[in-house]
Motif scaffolding. Sequence first.
Motif, short mmCIF file in Angstrom:
data_model
loop_
_atom_site.label_atom_id
_atom_site.label_comp_id
_atom_site.label_asym_id
_atom_site.label_seq_id
_atom_site.Cartn_x
_atom_site.Cartn_y
_atom_site.Cartn_z
N ASN A 20 0.81 -1.21 0.00
CA ASN A 20 0.00 0.00 0.00
C ASN A 20 0.85 1.27 0.00
N GLU A 21 2.03 1.21 0.64
CA GLU A 21 2.94 2.35 0.59
C GLU A 21 3.43 2.59 -0.84
N ALA A 22 3.61 1.51 -1.59
CA ALA A 22 4.01 1.66 -2.99
C ALA A 22 2.90 2.30 -3.81
N ILE A 62 -3.86 7.29 -0.49
CA ILE A 62 -4.02 6.12 0.38
C ILE A 62 -4.37 6.55 1.81
N ASP A 63 -3.87 7.70 2.23
CA ASP A 63 -4.17 8.16 3.59
C ASP A 63 -5.68 8.36 3.78
N ALA A 64 -6.35 8.95 2.80
CA ALA A 64 -7.80 9.17 2.89
C ALA A 64 -8.54 7.84 2.90
N SER A 105 -12.12 4.78 -5.72
CA SER A 105 -11.10 5.78 -5.38
C SER A 105 -9.86 5.62 -6.24
N LEU A 106 -9.43 4.38 -6.45
CA LEU A 106 -8.24 4.13 -7.26
C LEU A 106 -8.49 4.45 -8.73
N LEU A 107 -9.66 4.05 -9.23
CA LEU A 107 -9.98 4.33 -10.63
C LEU A 107 -10.12 5.83 -10.89
N ARG A 108 -10.60 6.57 -9.89
CA ARG A 108 -10.70 8.02 -10.05
C ARG A 108 -9.31 8.63 -10.27
#
Length: 277
Positions: free
Chosen positions: A92-94, A102-104, A209-212
């Motif tokens: 997830n850090e990557a 990722i923080d949100a 969220s990722l696709l956005r």
Amino acid sequence: MSVSSTPEGVSVSPRHIHFDVSEDLKSFWHGNDAFRTAFFNALSLQFPDGEQQFINAVRLYRDRIDDPKLKQEIRGFIGQEALHSREHKNYNEALKARGYDIDAIDRRFLKHMEWVGKLRPSRQLAGTCGAEHYTAVLANAILKNPEWMEGATPAMKQLWRWHAIEETEHKSVAFDVYRACVGNERLRRIVFLFVTWNFCKYTFLNTCSLLRTDGKLWNVRTWLGGLNFLWGKPGVIRQCLPEFLAYLRKDFHPWQQDNRRLLAENLRELEGVGAAN
């Protein structure tokens, strides 16, 4: 009398394997497909906090277990989940380094996990059993259908194979603790419905969220391909649905899906490629 139901030939022991997938995660690592990549990444985002909660829930009851075999398996379960959490934190850090917020996403899920952690111990353990069922069924499907990971980078294939193997090995540990210490079948099934809602909710929200960030959220072709992957061909969710719903049977037990042979085959392949660095 032993209360452990882990069958002979299955060992619940952590493997100290490290996967460097930072380069893989700079791209659409799953066959250059935005949806498939986002879907698996969305699952990964739930693992560090989710698996820590699994550990916490089982720890609440481990001192009440006298069976030496189950006590040993609880130690193995905690070790395996801790290593999964570590590897997925790095994963997830990557993703964060690539530019995803990722923080949100973490704050959204952590708020839910904090709420779960305030529930009664019996409900926390019931929730762990339900969530472990989802991971076990998906793990079995990944091991059984290697074509689902076709096109993925070699390192990502191995990371998901390793995780699937260990989820299979310990799939009955939390269940056995629950059966020995709580044993409320009605609670087990009711909590599973809540787990189902939240598992689907956060996987969907994370994927969106990722696709956005990828600029693919409103891409019709991306979603048509994703719906086909999940419900059409190969139909990841469609094929898993009967096994997911089996949890609602009164006589359900994780090892009714006896996949020891599949587990052994994948273990040989994992060890054969020398996944450990």
